[in-house]
Design an enzyme around this catalytic site. Structure first.
Site, PDB file in Angstrom:
ATOM      1  N   SER A 136      11.936 -57.596 -25.427  1.00  0.00           N
ATOM      2  CA  SER A 136      11.866 -58.060 -24.040  1.00  0.00           C
ATOM      3  C   SER A 136      11.354 -56.946 -23.127  1.00  0.00           C
ATOM      4  O   SER A 136      10.229 -56.490 -23.284  1.00  0.00           O
ATOM      5  CB  SER A 136      13.243 -58.583 -23.625  1.00  0.00           C
ATOM      6  OG  SER A 136      13.174 -59.335 -22.438  1.00  0.00           O
ATOM      7  N   GLU A 229      21.552 -52.674  -8.318  1.00  0.00           N
ATOM      8  CA  GLU A 229      20.746 -52.590  -7.099  1.00  0.00           C
ATOM      9  C   GLU A 229      19.316 -52.165  -7.411  1.00  0.00           C
ATOM     10  O   GLU A 229      18.357 -52.733  -6.885  1.00  0.00           O
ATOM     11  CB  GLU A 229      21.376 -51.617  -6.101  1.00  0.00           C
ATOM     12  CG  GLU A 229      22.671 -52.111  -5.459  1.00  0.00           C
ATOM     13  CD  GLU A 229      23.870 -52.035  -6.395  1.00  0.00           C
ATOM     14  OE1 GLU A 229      23.768 -51.335  -7.448  1.00  0.00           O
ATOM     15  OE2 GLU A 229      24.897 -52.661  -6.097  1.00  0.00           O
ATOM     16  N   HIS A 290      15.455 -66.322 -27.386  1.00  0.00           N
ATOM     17  CA  HIS A 290      14.959 -65.025 -26.932  1.00  0.00           C
ATOM     18  C   HIS A 290      15.707 -63.853 -27.562  1.00  0.00           C
ATOM     19  O   HIS A 290      15.129 -62.794 -27.787  1.00  0.00           O
ATOM     20  CB  HIS A 290      15.080 -64.960 -25.405  1.00  0.00           C
ATOM     21  CG  HIS A 290      14.605 -63.678 -24.802  1.00  0.00           C
ATOM     22  ND1 HIS A 290      13.329 -63.178 -25.014  1.00  0.00           N
ATOM     23  CD2 HIS A 290      15.231 -62.763 -23.995  1.00  0.00           C
ATOM     24  CE1 HIS A 290      13.179 -62.034 -24.355  1.00  0.00           C
ATOM     25  NE2 HIS A 290      14.317 -61.757 -23.744  1.00  0.00           N
TER      26      HIS A 290
END
Length: 311
Positions: A136, A229, A290
């Protein structure tokens, strides 16, 4: 549907009536420039190393360098890493990406700076050439590294990723939203955190995967191991893929392994894969999504071993 594309890349492209475009241009939201390879500073990466067999007087084969996906960690590949070491005798190194696991955090996060992080670690470990295995996000880092510093790379194995914008932007945003909204100081245990996730994440396997990043604090409550964040602020670059590199192509051998039920490696993107990686092979593991390394580890292992042993 299971496909096993191991023919010559140009033959496959002619079959699909596709053209080679080394400097392909397509809708791509990537903001990063490869100038960052030379202007940015790498962060120190946490890694786990399994030593290879002593093969003197013959030269040791290049080590395997494993790069995990978004929200993952090096420990997700521990079992496969140990098995690959046992089967091949190669040194195996698994890393935590920046803003993941025990690696350093940074406000900056894109594929060029992650490739720079990996290059820096390879040099620190005196590794002159390696085989990259990336899943990924880690697959995109591996492709960027190969197209930026090809002399460091012997072969590349990409697990359910492609050099195209990702198709799961909404899912990633949903996972981030759930995590960012949790009041970690009020959570008593991981079961409570799992219940809070159920409204957005249906799969219990995926819930457990994300909860692995939740770390208890000595004074009570929890914290996230990953830098949510920074990931949220750089999500545009993480979902995209760069379109310009120091090298137009990587001419080494590359194996793309997709999940048969996944949409991360799509037929419409084959021409981009072959334009960047002319020796690429593409294969799919049936009845698999996946998370290939978690759902079909044996099948994945066999494909990796066959590729490594291929002359």
């Amino acid at each position: 549907m299971y496909k096993n594309l191991t023919k010559n890349a140009r033959q496959i492209m002619e079959f699909y009536n596709l053209k080679v475009h080394p400097g392909y241009v397509r809708r791509n939201l990537c903001r990063a420039s490869y100038n960052e390879l030379f202007t940015s500073s790498p962060v120190r990466l946490s890694y786990a190393k399994i030593e290879g067999e002593d093969t003197d007087p013959d030269p040791s084969p290049p080590p395997l360098f494993i790069l995990h996906g978004l929200f993952g960690a090096k420990k997700n590949w521990r079992s496969i890493g140990k098995a690959l070491n046992a089967k091949t005798g190669r040194q195996v190194i698994s890393i935590d990406a920046r803003n993941h696991g025990s690696s350093e955090h940074s406000d900056e996060m894109n594929y060029f700076v992650q490739a720079l992080d990996a290059k820096n670690l390879l040099e620190e470990l005196d590794i002159e050439k390696t085989v990259l295995i990336g899943h990924s996000m880690g697959g995109k880092v591996a492709m960027t590294l190969a197209l930026s510093f090809p002399d460091l790379v012997e072969k590349v194995i990409i697990v359910d990723s492609s050099p195209t914008p990702s198709i799961s932007d909404e899912d990633i945003q949903k996972y981030l939203k759930v995590k960012l909204q949790m009041n970690l100081s009020q959570i008593r245990d991981k079961k409570e955190a799992e219940n809070l996730m159920k409204s957005e994440i249906e799969s219990s396997i995926m819930s457990q995967f994300f909860l692995a990043n939740l770390i208890p604090l000595p004074e009570g409550g929890f914290r996230w191991r990953i830098n949510l964040e920074a990931i949220e602020n750089n999500l545009q670059d993480l979902m995209a893929f760069p379109s310009h590199f120091p090298h137009q192509q990587f001419n080494g051998e590359v194996l793309f392994i997709g999940g048969g039920n996944s949409k991360y490696i799509q037929e419409k993107d084959f021409h981009i894969i072959y334009s960047l990686f002319p020796k690429a092979e593409i294969t799919y593991i049936p009845d698999c999504g996946h998370w290939v390394h978690a759902q079909k580890p044996r099948e994945l292992m066999q494909l990796i071993l066959d590729f490594l042993h291929k002359k």
